[in-house]
Design a protein around this motif. Structure first.
Motif, PDB file in Angstrom:
ATOM      1  N   ALA A 382       6.014   7.319 -14.281  1.00  0.00           N
ATOM      2  CA  ALA A 382       6.045   7.645 -12.608  1.00  0.00           C
ATOM      3  C   ALA A 382       5.510   6.482 -11.776  1.00  0.00           C
ATOM      4  O   ALA A 382       4.533   5.964 -12.355  1.00  0.00           O
ATOM      5  CB  ALA A 382       5.106   8.891 -12.357  1.00  0.00           C
ATOM      6  N   ASP A 383       6.093   6.157 -11.127  1.00  0.00           N
ATOM      7  CA  ASP A 383       5.498   4.950 -10.132  1.00  0.00           C
ATOM      8  C   ASP A 383       5.163   5.385  -8.584  1.00  0.00           C
ATOM      9  O   ASP A 383       5.038   4.498  -7.769  1.00  0.00           O
ATOM     10  CB  ASP A 383       6.456   3.647 -10.167  1.00  0.00           C
ATOM     11  CG  ASP A 383       7.944   4.218  -9.566  1.00  0.00           C
ATOM     12  OD1 ASP A 383       8.225   5.352  -9.226  1.00  0.00           O
ATOM     13  OD2 ASP A 383       8.752   3.188  -9.494  1.00  0.00           O
ATOM     14  N   LYS A 384       5.240   6.828  -8.495  1.00  0.00           N
ATOM     15  CA  LYS A 384       4.967   7.027  -7.206  1.00  0.00           C
ATOM     16  C   LYS A 384       4.034   8.336  -7.284  1.00  0.00           C
ATOM     17  O   LYS A 384       4.527   9.453  -8.267  1.00  0.00           O
ATOM     18  CB  LYS A 384       6.190   7.657  -6.346  1.00  0.00           C
ATOM     19  CG  LYS A 384       7.141   6.550  -6.257  1.00  0.00           C
ATOM     20  CD  LYS A 384       8.184   6.865  -5.401  1.00  0.00           C
ATOM     21  CE  LYS A 384       9.516   5.774  -5.397  1.00  0.00           C
ATOM     22  NZ  LYS A 384       9.713   5.355  -6.740  1.00  0.00           N
ATOM     23  N   ILE A 408      -0.229   0.873  -3.191  1.00  0.00           N
ATOM     24  CA  ILE A 408      -1.646   0.883  -3.780  1.00  0.00           C
ATOM     25  C   ILE A 408      -1.845  -0.137  -5.021  1.00  0.00           C
ATOM     26  O   ILE A 408      -2.878  -0.303  -5.687  1.00  0.00           O
ATOM     27  CB  ILE A 408      -2.209   2.241  -4.038  1.00  0.00           C
ATOM     28  CG1 ILE A 408      -1.147   2.686  -5.213  1.00  0.00           C
ATOM     29  CG2 ILE A 408      -2.255   3.088  -2.952  1.00  0.00           C
ATOM     30  CD1 ILE A 408      -1.648   4.178  -5.782  1.00  0.00           C
ATOM     31  N   GLY A 409      -0.730  -1.130  -5.144  1.00  0.00           N
ATOM     32  CA  GLY A 409      -0.926  -2.137  -6.150  1.00  0.00           C
ATOM     33  C   GLY A 409      -0.434  -1.584  -7.605  1.00  0.00           C
ATOM     34  O   GLY A 409      -0.248  -0.483  -7.879  1.00  0.00           O
ATOM     35  N   GLY A 410       0.064  -2.386  -8.417  1.00  0.00           N
ATOM     36  CA  GLY A 410       0.543  -2.447  -9.605  1.00  0.00           C
ATOM     37  C   GLY A 410       1.981  -1.966  -9.651  1.00  0.00           C
ATOM     38  O   GLY A 410       2.509  -1.305 -10.532  1.00  0.00           O
ATOM     39  N   PRO A 501       5.993   0.795   4.942  1.00  0.00           N
ATOM     40  CA  PRO A 501       4.589   1.275   4.917  1.00  0.00           C
ATOM     41  C   PRO A 501       4.274   0.618   6.402  1.00  0.00           C
ATOM     42  O   PRO A 501       4.370  -0.330   6.778  1.00  0.00           O
ATOM     43  CB  PRO A 501       3.806   0.658   3.933  1.00  0.00           C
ATOM     44  CG  PRO A 501       4.987   0.214   2.732  1.00  0.00           C
ATOM     45  CD  PRO A 501       6.296  -0.177   3.908  1.00  0.00           C
ATOM     46  N   ASP A 502       3.017   1.518   6.977  1.00  0.00           N
ATOM     47  CA  ASP A 502       2.331   0.878   8.053  1.00  0.00           C
ATOM     48  C   ASP A 502       1.438  -0.141   7.471  1.00  0.00           C
ATOM     49  O   ASP A 502       0.344   0.202   6.923  1.00  0.00           O
ATOM     50  CB  ASP A 502       1.606   1.941   8.853  1.00  0.00           C
ATOM     51  CG  ASP A 502       1.044   1.843  10.234  1.00  0.00           C
ATOM     52  OD1 ASP A 502       0.509   0.672  10.436  1.00  0.00           O
ATOM     53  OD2 ASP A 502       1.262   2.602  10.991  1.00  0.00           O
ATOM     54  N   THR A 507      -5.058   1.644   2.089  1.00  0.00           N
ATOM     55  CA  THR A 507      -4.237   1.653   0.636  1.00  0.00           C
ATOM     56  C   THR A 507      -5.323   1.786  -0.445  1.00  0.00           C
ATOM     57  O   THR A 507      -4.995   1.231  -1.553  1.00  0.00           O
ATOM     58  CB  THR A 507      -3.474   0.327   0.464  1.00  0.00           C
ATOM     59  OG1 THR A 507      -4.367  -0.827   0.674  1.00  0.00           O
ATOM     60  CG2 THR A 507      -2.241   0.217   1.459  1.00  0.00           C
ATOM     61  N   LYS A 508      -6.896   1.801   0.104  1.00  0.00           N
ATOM     62  CA  LYS A 508      -7.946   1.988  -0.939  1.00  0.00           C
ATOM     63  C   LYS A 508      -7.809   3.360  -1.576  1.00  0.00           C
ATOM     64  O   LYS A 508      -8.218   4.408  -0.974  1.00  0.00           O
ATOM     65  CB  LYS A 508      -9.222   1.599  -0.196  1.00  0.00           C
ATOM     66  CG  LYS A 508     -10.253   1.315  -1.082  1.00  0.00           C
ATOM     67  CD  LYS A 508     -11.619   1.337  -0.414  1.00  0.00           C
ATOM     68  CE  LYS A 508     -12.730   1.292  -1.421  1.00  0.00           C
ATOM     69  NZ  LYS A 508     -13.913   0.930  -0.581  1.00  0.00           N
TER      70      LYS A 508
END
Length: 800
Positions: A382-384, A408-410, A501-502, A507-508
């Motif tokens: 899964a990537d979401k 969020i990276g990766g 995305p805003d 995104t942390k």
């Protein structure tokens, strides 16, 4: 429309500060009223006293607001509110009436939260009544008796201003004998969303509609070719039957524009019910399931409902990602179960529903995330990740709610569901009043979100995984109203995840320490994953000997997926019992292939064969087994010329097979022999069987006795020969007429071979019992039976 107070860690909004100041001023009102009363003030003072006392009994009467129609009014509508009022006090309420009060428009989402929590009446803040014409009178309210009411007012009479969310209060005013003046004795607040015209910019809203249930199937299957499944109970039949929870979810959801989020295990379980199935009873008993028609009807309706809708498939049995991340990753093999559950998800949905699902989404419990959860959630492909805004909180001080998608990276996207909208329908909504309040607050939050900014945003709503029937009904009513509103439009989850995305949105990912302790306490412990690993090890050891491993691997693989299910939260005891039952059943199957116990065996002679029997009570054959026989004292007894030897074993289903081992003895005595089954890769299989072999070797003394017997036979033959020779010589000397003295011939001579036994024995040279009573011939019967080509039984016979 600034909304800094909507987010944790920010300062209160101007509206909240104004409310606090007003509350502080009103808190001192009773004291002021008392002073005025003591000073015998003028009529103006009496009016102030009445105003101050107006809030003193605002919780004496409870009000249930059962219906509000229309939920989103527009110009020309008539607003109708109905419900009940109940006097909770000890005195009767007289000269009472119910009326409507409209407050000022709320400017922020947090202001809606504040109003929803208030229970007391605040003069001025709650507004004045909307005219005497739109009230209902009660001459008397008896304590403990609920009285119905219905109020109708044209929307034009409400004097609604700009678009926004207006607090709407339903209040009861009256008096008691202890307080004989008119005052507000009860109030119930709700919200009136007001957006009569189409919004210039509409919010794109994605609503997840979950079809998830608990664990219903066991690892056990029948021994027939169809492998009849066995269910823990018949609860699933109740859920999918007309009026059941899952039946309501399906009936309500098919008319909504939603994204279906489905646990493939639910589909597999209902599909299994369409044919013959069993239900566990007490002990080892089972009963026959009878709800095939219900299962077929539910699946058919679901196939129609999702035919042209977006379907998101969770991993099989909806594994608890947080439990796995926090307690399972240190246990070898745990992540492989998540991968298996993900791999089988798509094929299950396609087989049962005939649609291709989206398997790109992971959904942790309540959308709560930390770095370890994100890592585990994406480990199976899964990537979401569906998170929630009360976990991944905004820290940049945005004055509006940003779109759901966050990189969020990766290569991973966090799809952040709105916490207020997602939790709107939790709790007990069986009462109409509670359901109405939940629906109106949901609609109010949605409108307030849209009015925050002119930017178009994509918002996701992820409700609880398993809504009750009443919760589902309220959700459906609210969603039906929302989808007909002027400020929102529907959108699929995949589209929401791909939305731009805003750049100002956070995104942390929150730290592990911020994960809610209430959720952590419900997680599966590390011991659960260790038990799952133990089950997998035993399954791996068992599967290699089977001729058709799919009959075992598939049901146990799915059972281990179920052991990791999110649905076990809050049911630690039942989860542990289920895991143990899976392990016990696997052990029971494994023990169907075993060695037959042997008692002590006697071995006479220098060499012999020992049979060991392998029994297979499974319906399928076993192979790739090795039977090893080991002597604990090889100096006394050797197996196949060594301390041990082994042979391959193949046994058909429902049969036994005897395996024969050659042994050689070197000395007398008792020797313990151990029989053990192994798989071909050297793993022990089942319990060893040990038995004693009593060795009786052929000694030199025995050989001497036998040799002595042979010598005696030779001497007897020589004596007989010499005796006959002398007899012939005498006959020649005496002539044909017999002896000169005329003596008669001795009985038993050549002319009369038949003579007394003792005499014949003496002449033959054979020793008589009387001659040597201490000597006996050897027992001609052998100690062991001759070798047979037939399979040995379960007895202890040894072949020489």
């Amino acid at each position: 429309m600034a909304e800094a107070a909507d987010f944790q860690g920010t300062s209160p909004s101007p509206a909240r500060r104004w409310l606090r100041r007003t509350g502080a001023l009103l808190a001192g009102a009773p004291l002021l009223a008392g002073l005025l009363q003591l000073s015998a003030a003028a009529p103006a003072g009496a009016a102030e006293q009445t105003s101050a006392k107006a809030a003193s009994g605002s919780q004496t009467v409870s009000i249930s607001l059962d219906t509000l129609s229309p939920s989103i009014p527009t110009d020309g509508d008539t607003l109708t509110v109905s419900g009940t009022v109940t006097n909770n006090g000890k005195q009767a309420v007289t000269d009472a009436h119910v009326g409507l009060r409209l407050g000022q428009a709320l400017s922020t989402r947090s202001a809606i939260d504040t109003v929803a929590k208030r229970t007391d009446f605040i003069q001025g803040v709650d507004g004045s009544e909307v005219g005497d014409k739109y009230t209902e009178q009660f001459s008397k309210l008896t304590p403990g008796v609920a009285e119905p009411f219905t109020l109708s007012v044209p929307v034009d009479k409400l004097d609604l201003g700009d678009d926004g969310v207006y607090p709407l209060g339903v209040s009861l005013s009256g008096q008691t004998s202890a307080q004989p003046w008119e005052q507000v004795l009860g109030i119930q607040r709700t919200f009136l969303p007001w957006q009569p015209d189409e919004a210039d910019t509409k919010t794109k809203t994605t609503y997840l509609w979950p079809l998830v249930s608990g664990i219903h199937m066991t690892a056990q299957t029948g021994s027939n070719e169809q492998q009849t499944p066995v269910f823990r109970n018949d609860d699933l039949a109740k859920e999918i039957a007309p009026g059941g929870r899952l039946d309501q979810m399906l009936s309500l959801g098919k008319d909504l524009d939603v994204t279906w989020v489905i646990d493939p295990d639910l589909l597999a379980s209902v599909d299994a019910m369409t044919s013959s199935y069993k239900i566990q009873g007490d002990g080892d008993t089972t009963t026959t399931g009878t709800h095939q028609a219900v299962a077929k009807a539910w699946l058919a309706e679901l196939q129609t409902a999702v035919a042209d809708k977006e379907v998101v498939a969770l991993p099989f049995a909806d594994p608890d990602l947080a439990s796995l991340a926090h307690n399972g990753t240190s246990v070898t093999g745990s992540l492989s179960h998540l991968k298996d559950a993900t791999d089988v998800a798509a094929s299950t949905v396609e087989t049962v529903l005939h649609v291709t699902p989206n398997t790109d989404f992971a959904w942790p419990v309540n959308g709560a995330v930390d770095p370890s959860i994100i890592k585990v959630a994406t480990s199976a492909g899964a990537d979401k990740v569906i998170a929630r805004s009360d976990s991944l909180q905004e820290t940049g001080g945005l004055s509006y709610t940003p779109s759901a998608a966050r990189p969020i990276g990766g290569g991973t996207t966090a799809v952040v569901a709105d916490a207020r909208l997602s939790t709107a329908f939790q709790g007990d909504l069986t009462k109409a009043g509670d359901a109405t309040l939940a629906e109106q607050q949901f609609l109010a939050q949605s409108l307030a979100l849209d009015l925050q900014t002119d930017k178009q945003r994509s918002i996701v709503v992820a409700p609880q995984r398993m809504p009750t029937g009443s919760q589902a009904q309220t959700m459906a009513e609210a969603l039906t109203t929302l989808q007909g509103s002027t400020w929102t439009e529907s959108q699929d989850l995949a589209a929401a995840a791909k939305a731009k995305p805003d750049p100002s949105a956070t995104t942390k990912i929150p730290s592990s320490s911020s994960y809610p302790s209430s959720l952590r306490r419900q997680e599966l412990p590390k011991a659960a994953f260790e038990q799952i690993a133990a089950t997998q090890d035993r399954l791996d050891n068992f599967r290699v000997i089977l001729t058709d491993e799919s009959r075992v691997v598939t049901p146990f693989g799915r059972a281990m997926n179920r052991e990791m299910s999110t649905s076990w939260r809050g049911q630690a005891g039942e989860a542990a019992n289920f895991r143990q039952s899976v392990l016990n059943y696997l052990d029971d199957l494994t023990n169907q292939v075993k060695l037959i116990d042997k008692s002590e065996t006697k071995l006479s002679g220098r060499s012999a064969t020992i049979p060991v029997t392998v029994q297979n009570n499974l319906v399928q054959g076993v192979q790739h087994l090795v039977l090893r026989l080991t002597s604990t004292s090889p100096t006394r007894l050797k197996i196949g010329g060594n301390a041990y030897t082994q042979q391959r074993v193949t046994v058909n289903g429902g049969h036994s097979q005897s395996v024969k081992f050659t042994t050689s003895a070197n000395a007398n005595g008792k020797v313990t022999v151990i029989a053990q089954l192994y798989t071909e890769d050297g793993q022990e299989y089942g319990q060893a069987v040990s038995f004693d072999v009593k060795v009786t070797e052929v000694t030199a003394t025995v050989m001497l006795v036998i040799g002595g017997g042979v010598l005696l036979l030779v001497l007897a033959g020589f004596r007989m020969y010499t005796h006959r020779k002398r007899a012939v010589a005498r006959q020649s000397e005496e002539g044909p007429d017999g002896p000169d003295d005329g003596a008669a011939e001795e009985p038993g001579g050549p002319e009369n071979p038949e003579g007394p036994p003792d005499r014949l024995q003496e002449e033959s040279g054979a020793p008589s019992r009387a001659d040597d009573p201490a000597e006996h011939p050897s027992d001609p019967t052998p100690d062991t039976a001759p070798e047979s080509a037939d399979p040995s039984g379960t007895g202890e016979r040894v072949d020489r």
